[in-house]
Design a protein around this motif. Structure first.
Motif, short mmCIF file in Angstrom:
data_model
loop_
_atom_site.label_atom_id
_atom_site.label_comp_id
_atom_site.label_asym_id
_atom_site.label_seq_id
_atom_site.Cartn_x
_atom_site.Cartn_y
_atom_site.Cartn_z
N VAL A 57 117.77 -9.70 -10.56
CA VAL A 57 116.51 -10.42 -10.37
C VAL A 57 116.02 -10.18 -8.95
CG1 VAL A 57 115.32 -12.62 -10.67
CG2 VAL A 57 117.39 -12.13 -12.00
N HIS A 58 114.99 -9.37 -8.82
CA HIS A 58 114.56 -8.88 -7.50
C HIS A 58 113.61 -9.90 -6.85
CE1 HIS A 58 116.60 -5.31 -8.65
NE2 HIS A 58 115.75 -5.02 -9.61
N ILE A 59 114.19 -10.71 -5.96
CA ILE A 59 113.41 -11.75 -5.30
C ILE A 59 113.55 -11.73 -3.79
CG2 ILE A 59 113.47 -13.29 -7.31
CD1 ILE A 59 115.72 -14.85 -5.96
N ASN A 60 114.45 -10.91 -3.25
CA ASN A 60 114.71 -10.92 -1.81
C ASN A 60 114.70 -9.56 -1.17
OD1 ASN A 60 115.19 -13.76 -1.35
ND2 ASN A 60 117.15 -13.55 -2.38
N GLU A 110 123.45 -19.45 -25.85
CA GLU A 110 123.79 -18.42 -24.86
C GLU A 110 124.28 -19.08 -23.58
OE1 GLU A 110 121.08 -14.45 -25.37
OE2 GLU A 110 120.15 -16.18 -24.41
N LEU A 111 125.32 -18.50 -23.00
CA LEU A 111 125.80 -18.94 -21.70
C LEU A 111 125.19 -18.03 -20.65
CD1 LEU A 111 127.81 -20.78 -20.10
CD2 LEU A 111 129.46 -18.89 -20.30
N ALA A 112 124.53 -18.62 -19.66
CA ALA A 112 123.94 -17.84 -18.56
C ALA A 112 124.80 -18.04 -17.31
CB ALA A 112 122.51 -18.30 -18.30
N VAL A 113 125.27 -16.90 -16.77
CA VAL A 113 126.13 -16.93 -15.59
C VAL A 113 125.49 -16.05 -14.51
CG1 VAL A 113 128.45 -16.52 -14.69
CG2 VAL A 113 128.13 -17.19 -17.08
N ALA A 114 125.41 -16.58 -13.30
CA ALA A 114 124.73 -15.86 -12.21
C ALA A 114 125.63 -15.77 -11.00
CB ALA A 114 123.43 -16.56 -11.84
N THR A 115 125.32 -14.81 -10.14
CA THR A 115 125.96 -14.72 -8.82
C THR A 115 124.86 -14.58 -7.79
OG1 THR A 115 127.45 -13.45 -7.40
CG2 THR A 115 126.28 -12.21 -9.08
N TYR A 116 125.03 -15.28 -6.65
CA TYR A 116 123.99 -15.28 -5.63
C TYR A 116 124.64 -15.43 -4.26
CZ TYR A 116 119.22 -16.18 -3.87
OH TYR A 116 118.00 -16.11 -3.23
N ASN A 117 124.45 -14.43 -3.40
CA ASN A 117 124.87 -14.51 -2.01
C ASN A 117 123.74 -15.21 -1.24
OD1 ASN A 117 125.16 -13.93 0.81
ND2 ASN A 117 126.52 -12.23 0.33
N ASP A 151 119.41 -11.78 1.92
CA ASP A 151 119.19 -10.34 1.90
C ASP A 151 119.67 -9.71 0.59
OD1 ASP A 151 121.78 -10.98 2.63
OD2 ASP A 151 121.95 -9.46 4.18
N HIS A 152 120.21 -10.53 -0.31
CA HIS A 152 120.71 -10.03 -1.60
C HIS A 152 119.84 -10.55 -2.74
CE1 HIS A 152 124.89 -8.66 -0.38
NE2 HIS A 152 124.50 -9.33 0.69
N ASP A 153 119.75 -9.76 -3.80
CA ASP A 153 119.14 -10.22 -5.04
C ASP A 153 120.23 -10.80 -5.94
OD1 ASP A 153 116.53 -9.45 -4.45
OD2 ASP A 153 116.80 -7.44 -5.30
N PRO A 154 119.97 -11.94 -6.59
CA PRO A 154 120.95 -12.51 -7.51
C PRO A 154 121.02 -11.71 -8.82
CG PRO A 154 118.94 -13.81 -7.52
CD PRO A 154 118.77 -12.77 -6.44
N GLN A 155 122.14 -11.87 -9.52
CA GLN A 155 122.37 -11.21 -10.80
C GLN A 155 122.61 -12.28 -11.87
OE1 GLN A 155 122.54 -7.48 -10.30
NE2 GLN A 155 121.63 -8.51 -8.54
N VAL A 157 116.83 -20.66 -7.81
CA VAL A 157 117.79 -20.96 -8.87
C VAL A 157 117.07 -21.54 -10.08
CG1 VAL A 157 119.74 -22.44 -9.52
CG2 VAL A 157 119.75 -21.24 -7.32
N VAL A 158 116.14 -22.43 -9.84
CA VAL A 158 115.47 -23.12 -10.94
C VAL A 158 114.42 -22.24 -11.60
CG1 VAL A 158 114.03 -25.10 -11.55
CG2 VAL A 158 115.89 -25.36 -9.89
N ASP A 159 113.58 -21.62 -10.80
CA ASP A 159 112.43 -20.90 -11.33
C ASP A 159 112.72 -19.43 -11.64
OD1 ASP A 159 110.92 -23.24 -11.06
OD2 ASP A 159 110.35 -22.74 -9.00
#
Length: 615
Positions: A593-596, A310-317, A605-609, A337-339
């Protein structure tokens, strides 16, 4: 600092001119600017039955009431309330008295006030905000002290109407200022009918975490578009969530720290004080008595690790990241990013600033920012990411002046390779051509999409890159569309509010959509991911333009409606960050991914996807 801003004489003059021109009340006749003093009027006479006082511009004398709140910071002044209410639910019995200096009255004082009735627009006339009725330049006489404060009106799930606002008057440019209040039908009318009055909320769920300005948001309607983590989801332009209310404290922070609360926590007990209207949240309960925050233990989420194939692709502000930020910020973002994101194979970053941040000296390179970040990821136990990007032209991509924010690709070379072709520069476009094997290929990788298009003026240009995973080409386009700056808030006097910023994002979406169609015209089943801070909702015209012709699908729509959000604004959990897939991406797993966004302590102030799929 509190979100209310000082009211200046200059602003008052502008407002008076606008009132005379009929811009606030809908007609010039409704703005009475007579200098004659009006004696014997009561608070409800001043408030009237619309959003603009029928006595605006008049001198009034002998206005009586009991002081219900005193503000000694920001917009200094106090609130009074007439204990002898009339029988009209549309007329508020409370009123703000703007003193400009620290008031000398105390809660419980019975006072008589002379002054000028005005309408103050927080943020200025161009903000679209409603106005706050007030008395300015007051002369105040304390008649007696120690009086009981008028009993508060309880704002509850049963008192706030479900309908949000009436349709604006077309003859007044869509304004609701001149419409007679109907507090039993519309939520905004209900709140306006209590402007300046002593109000209370009981135990309520927090739907907007404590922010740096010492304010939080609660809902008095616990069932209203709720999600499992305690938020209130903004799912359409007609579902504004009427139960939301901003909470501030009248006690200066130096005397009493404002409590920290996360989404899903509870503000327990009674919170009571005057109902204000300010620039950054609209109707706000300025608490004389503040409830107690009960921690409900909201935890930061962790996504699943991608399988080998599987390829995992993320976006993070990452919110204006530059080398001058404390190492703690780099470490926290790296740990996320890691955890929390499980070390995605590709990460599209938004808001990477240049090597000296907001220092405006012509620097545009960001290699020091990226080295510091990737080193922190390795230190956190993550992969040794490589990066690709295109430096912008100095101060041409918007954002913080001198910061030169841009999108960047991080990728794990142990899992994925980047197809390097002569990189495009800030002004040269990458195009789509037929590659050696007959499939689509980029002329510049990394490269920018159509950077000369006026849609990208003073805005971030999309970054396109060509990757290979297990022998399969994947095209990734990282975006940071134009901000919502300039849009009117939900509590605007225009209903529906004007969303002027959408025009630029619509053009940007059309440009990206056209580029994706160019890829698909050559390779129908190409794997294309368009991702980033789209700055718009999954139901917006922007998203519709991105998906035009079936070129893309907004992957967030694969989630239940209650889980579709990446950002929390004024108590509304909403989508701003997205990953969209081409038709060739048949099966995927998507995670916001609700972390912020739901937390008082934020690294961004954004959650990454994150999206996982098998190319």
């Amino acid at each position: 600092m509190p979100s209310s801003i000082p009211r200046s004489a200059a602003v008052a003059a502008v407002v008076s001119a606008a009132l005379a021109a009929g811009l606030l009340a809908g007609s010039a006749a409704s703005a009475d600017t007579s200098a004659d003093a009006a004696a014997g009027v009561r608070v409800h006479d001043i408030q009237g039955t619309t959003r603009v006082s029928p006595l605006v511009g008049k001198q009034v004398t002998g206005v009586t009431g009991v002081v219900t709140g005193v503000r000694t910071y920001g917009s200094r002044g106090f609130w009074i309330q007439d204990p002898q209410a009339d029988d009209n639910p549309a007329t508020s019995e409370g009123l703000f008295v703007f003193t400009s200096s620290v008031p000398t009255v105390a809660v419980g004082d019975a006072v008589s006030v002379n002054g000028t009735v005005g309408e103050y627009v927080p943020g200025g006339l161009n903000s679209g905000n409603q106005s706050l009725t007030q008395i300015s330049r007051p002369t105040v006489t304390v008649v007696s002290s120690g009086n009981p404060v008028p009993a508060p009106v309880t704002i509850s799930a049963f008192s706030v109407p479900d309908a949000y606002a009436p349709e604006g008057d077309p003859a007044a440019g869509g304004s609701i200022n001149g419409l007679t209040l109907d507090p039993e039908t519309y939520a905004l009318d209900y709140y306006e009918s209590l402007e300046g009055a002593n109000v209370r909320v009981g135990t309520s769920r927090v739907v907007g975490a404590t922010d740096p300005h010492a304010e939080l948001w609660v809902t008095v309607k616990p069932w209203e578009n709720a999600n499992r983590r305690g938020g209130t989801v903004y799912g359409s332009y007609s579902a504004q969530n009427t139960g939301r209310l901003q909470i501030q404290s009248l006690t200066p922070l130096a005397q009493q720290p404002f409590p920290k609360a996360n989404v899903g926590d509870v503000l327990a007990g009674t919170t009571e004080g005057p109902l204000d209207f300010n620039q950054f949240g609209g109707y706000t309960l300025t608490a004389r008595t503040l409830g107690t925050v009960v921690d409900r233990g909201l935890e930061r989420e962790t996504t699943e690790k991608q399988h080998k194939n599987e390829l995992a692709v993320a976006t993070y502000n990452v919110e204006n990241l530059d080398p001058s930020d404390p190492q703690e910020k780099f470490d926290a973002l790296a740990a996320a990013v890691v955890d929390n994101l499980a070390s995605p194979d590709i990460v599209a970053l938004e808001e990477i600033q240049d090597n000296n941040g907001a220092k405006n000296d012509g620097t545009v390179a960001a290699d020091q920012t990226l080295k510091k970040f990737t080193d922190a990821i390795v230190a956190a136990g993550g992969p040794a990411y490589e990066w690709r990007s295109v430096d912008p032209v100095n101060n041409k991509d918007g954002g913080e002046p001198g910061g030169n924010i841009r999108q960047v690709f991080l990728f794990n070379p142990e899992r994925v390779s980047f197809t390097d072709r002569p990189a495009g520069d800030a002004t040269a476009a990458t195009d789509v051509v037929r590659g050696e094997r007959g499939g689509a290929a980029l002329t510049a990788s990394p490269g920018r999409i159509d950077p000369a298009n006026t849609a990208w003026e003073n805005s971030r240009k999309p970054l396109a890159g060509e990757f290979t995973f297990r022998g399969r080409t994947v095209f990734v386009i990282a975006n940071h569309f134009g901000s919502k700056g300039g849009d009117e808030g939900l509590t605007s006097h225009h209903q529906p509010p004007n969303r002027s910023s959408e025009a630029k994002r619509l053009l940007q979406a059309q440009a990206v959509n056209a580029f994706v169609k160019d890829v698909l015209a050559i390779e129908k089943q190409a794997d294309v991911l368009v991702l980033g801070d789209i700055n718009d909702f999954e139901f917006s015209e922007t998203t519709k333009a991105l998906t035009d012709g079936g070129a893309l699908y907004p992957a967030v729509k694969a989630l239940p409606r209650s889980e579709r959000y990446s950002y929390v604004y004024q108590g509304n959990s909403q989508v701003l960050d997205q990953i969209l897939t081409s038709p060739g991406v048949h099966h995927f797993e998507y995670d916001s991914v609700h972390i912020n966004a739901e937390f008082a302590d934020q690294d961004s102030d954004h959650d990454p996807q994150v999206l996982r799929f098998r190319p």
